[in-house]
Write a protein that holds these residues in place. Structure first.
Motif, PDB file in Angstrom:
ATOM      1  N   UNK A 248      45.229  54.496  37.723  1.00  0.00           N
ATOM      2  CA  UNK A 248      45.388  54.775  39.157  1.00  0.00           C
ATOM      3  C   UNK A 248      44.105  55.163  39.893  1.00  0.00           C
ATOM      4  N   UNK A 249      43.054  55.577  39.163  1.00  0.00           N
ATOM      5  CA  UNK A 249      41.848  55.986  39.885  1.00  0.00           C
ATOM      6  C   UNK A 249      40.690  55.013  39.691  1.00  0.00           C
ATOM      7  N   UNK A 250      40.939  53.879  39.006  1.00  0.00           N
ATOM      8  CA  UNK A 250      39.841  52.935  38.769  1.00  0.00           C
ATOM      9  C   UNK A 250      39.540  52.159  40.061  1.00  0.00           C
ATOM     10  N   UNK A 251      38.371  51.508  40.133  1.00  0.00           N
ATOM     11  CA  UNK A 251      37.999  50.784  41.354  1.00  0.00           C
ATOM     12  C   UNK A 251      39.041  49.734  41.764  1.00  0.00           C
ATOM     13  N   UNK A 252      39.631  49.052  40.799  1.00  0.00           N
ATOM     14  CA  UNK A 252      40.653  48.047  41.103  1.00  0.00           C
ATOM     15  C   UNK A 252      41.839  48.627  41.853  1.00  0.00           C
ATOM     16  N   UNK A 253      42.282  49.809  41.402  1.00  0.00           N
ATOM     17  CA  UNK A 253      43.418  50.472  42.053  1.00  0.00           C
ATOM     18  C   UNK A 253      43.031  50.911  43.472  1.00  0.00           C
ATOM     19  N   UNK A 254      41.825  51.490  43.596  1.00  0.00           N
ATOM     20  CA  UNK A 254      41.339  51.926  44.915  1.00  0.00           C
ATOM     21  C   UNK A 254      41.296  50.755  45.896  1.00  0.00           C
ATOM     22  N   UNK A 255      40.736  49.626  45.408  1.00  0.00           N
ATOM     23  CA  UNK A 255      40.569  48.465  46.293  1.00  0.00           C
ATOM     24  C   UNK A 255      41.907  47.940  46.777  1.00  0.00           C
ATOM     25  N   UNK A 256      42.891  47.812  45.882  1.00  0.00           N
ATOM     26  CA  UNK A 256      44.185  47.285  46.305  1.00  0.00           C
ATOM     27  C   UNK A 256      44.932  48.252  47.218  1.00  0.00           C
ATOM     28  N   UNK A 257      44.761  49.545  46.972  1.00  0.00           N
ATOM     29  CA  UNK A 257      45.395  50.539  47.862  1.00  0.00           C
ATOM     30  C   UNK A 257      44.791  50.477  49.266  1.00  0.00           C
ATOM     31  N   UNK A 258      43.456  50.433  49.315  1.00  0.00           N
ATOM     32  CA  UNK A 258      42.773  50.379  50.612  1.00  0.00           C
ATOM     33  C   UNK A 258      43.171  49.112  51.373  1.00  0.00           C
ATOM     34  N   UNK A 259      43.228  48.016  50.631  1.00  0.00           N
ATOM     35  CA  UNK A 259      43.639  46.737  51.209  1.00  0.00           C
ATOM     36  C   UNK A 259      45.042  46.837  51.794  1.00  0.00           C
ATOM     37  N   UNK A 260      45.948  47.427  51.039  1.00  0.00           N
ATOM     38  CA  UNK A 260      47.335  47.556  51.486  1.00  0.00           C
ATOM     39  C   UNK A 260      47.390  48.368  52.782  1.00  0.00           C
ATOM     40  N   UNK A 261      46.658  49.469  52.821  1.00  0.00           N
ATOM     41  CA  UNK A 261      46.627  50.326  54.012  1.00  0.00           C
ATOM     42  C   UNK A 261      46.098  49.541  55.220  1.00  0.00           C
TER      43      UNK A 261
END
Ligand SMILES: Nc1ncnc2c1ncn2[C@@H]1O[C@H](COP(=O)(O)OP(=O)(O)OP(=O)(O)O)[C@@H](O)[C@H]1O
Ligand SMILES: Nc1ncnc2c1ncn2[C@@H]1O[C@H](COP(=O)(O)OP(=O)(O)OP(=O)(O)O)[C@@H](O)[C@H]1O
Ligand SMILES: [Mg+2]
Ligand SMILES: [Mg+2]
Lengths: 270, 270
Positions: A248-261
């Motif tokens: 949940x805290x890796x760059x991949x997770x961050x990127x997809x969360x930011x994208x979703x927002x």
């Protein structure tokens, strides 16, 4: 209103499934009701989520081939807020089996219209397309309201874009006049590469030149952030997990969360 | 004897074209006579080498469709020791146009047999396959003596391998009994990833279990070195150059040269 998004690229291995699963998971995690539809006979979407497409009863194949099968029968609850319609390898036969069917590109749209009429509701429906511009992808385009194009910022990746947009334009002029290309989602991105930056600049130039014109991509953008190359994203499916579950805290997770927002805000504003 | 190698994987974007061009370039550079055949309507092999497939006269399409076109007419001299047969987008129509042709899988093999009888000679012939198991790939398999499978060491990449090997087995039992799978070529490899190591271990286990059996992959291996992920390999095609021209000392160039040397030694020993 329900957002129906086709993740489209006839090129293989560009990040369609990884993006469908993880964008879907991020949207569900943020409280939205999400449905993911696997239109790829490879069945990687279900595999990624740890769902066995072959033992789950009705799936995309039955939905497209059998008039008696409703959308409700094909839905599995994969996670909280995250429903899935699975694909199995049988789906590979759909192209030929449907070759003589009436309105064979509109089957997905019709099944969903029936379901909506019956009260079915999601906030986001994401369609994971196969790497082709055949019948399965055309069913996605006939039903979708928007298209997102996952791709790598590589020279060779640019080459297929023209043909992809031609296909969208064809469907847009014909059976689905409201179809829009929302933009390009950069996957497996290596930001240190000047080559990558040149390809991104080329994409932006291309979309800028289309502004104000009558094409389906006249307000398309290059979505930011790009999704960075991150091996965790390739590991997650081997555990049947989304990136939010796996790391949940890796760059991949961050990127997809930011994208979703960003996508939610974007959609809210329009 | 001439080595005829099909670079095969129905999955898209795994490194088939990049490997065909750069392995071919490394072999040519080492003094061997090499022919590259582009069987992909995307035409990326020609693009990669800076050749315009559409203006060069006869190509793969004409070779497959027109009995009057000889291999000699379809060949371009791309570099010293490096000949090419180009693909154009017309090739996409070949599948349907050849649907009723006699022995439609053996056309490539027949054209080459005629050329060999006429005295044509190369040390290595590399066949760049499209991301599918259709007619173009089957023509490659009917002609090839060996298959190399470029793939990424990712969980999802393993999933298609079974179906790929089934197809090789089918052609091997039917029209081309000498067809062998030489092995897997790991592309875009990230060696620091434990996930990658697990996938490689899985591949090796799979091939070890096939040792001594009657299958076409009974002496297949995982080729080493893996070709490391290296952005230079994605940049080279945008300049119409092989990696040996574009960045001769980068990791990508080193890996393909080492691979070429190992394959030559391997082939010499058998
Ligand atoms: N950002 C990333 N970083 C690292 N690996 C990634 C990333 N995105 C995807 N991958 C991996 O790259 C491979 C291709 O991705 P994916 O399967 O999502 O592409 P696809 O477009 O759906 O492919 P296909 O055309 O076969 O359906 C997979 O093994 C996936 O796990
Ligand atoms: N080792 C590598 N490091 C970085 N990028 C690479 C590497 N190998 C290939 N690429 C890039 O990855 C993309 C896919 O590679 P390539 O076109 O060779 O795959 P392919 O299997 O031939 O694809 P297709 O199935 O569409 O024919 C290309 O943009 C290529 O430039
Ligand atoms: Mg996919
Ligand atoms: Mg290729």
């Amino acid at each position: 209103p329900t957002r129906v998004v086709a993740l489209l690229n006839q090129k293989g291995g560009v990040g369609k499934t990884t993006s469908t699963v993880n964008l879907g998971a991020a949207l569900a995690d943020a409280g939205h009701r999400v449905l993911l539809v696997d239109l790829d006979p490879q069945g990687h979407l279900s595999l990624h989520l740890g769902i066995d497409g072959s033992t789950c009863g009705e799936g995309t194949y039955e939905l497209l081939l059998d008039p008696a099968v409703s959308l409700a029968a094909a839905i599995q609850h994969a996670r909280p807020n995250l429903d899935v319609v699975s694909a199995t390898v049988d789906l590979a036969a759909a192209e030929s089996e449907l070759a003589d069917a009436d309105d064979r590109h509109g089957i997905l749209a019709r099944k969903f219209a029936e379901a909506f009429a019956g009260g079915a509701r999601w906030d986001y429906i994401l369609l994971d397309c196969p790497p082709s511009l055949g019948l399965l992808t055309l069913n996605a385009l006939a039903f979708a309201r928007e298209v997102i194009v996952p791709m790598q910022a590589h020279f060779l990746a640019l080459q297929g874009l023209g043909r992809l947009l031609e296909t969208v334009a064809l469907v847009g002029h014909g059976v689905n006049p409201d179809l829009r290309v929302a933009g390009v989602l950069l996957c497996m991105h290596e930001s240190q590469s000047s080559h990558g930056r040149e390809v991104v600049a080329e994409l932006k130039r291309f979309f800028n030149e289309a502004r104000g014109s009558a094409v389906a991509w006249s307000d398309a953008t290059v979505f930011l952030p790009a999704v960075r190359r991150n091996i965790k994203l390739a590991e997650a499916p081997s555990f049947g997990q989304t990136i939010l579950e796996y790391a949940p805290t890796c760059p991949g997770a961050m990127d997809y969360r930011t994208l979703a927002t960003r996508l939610v805000e974007d959609w809210r504003r329009r």
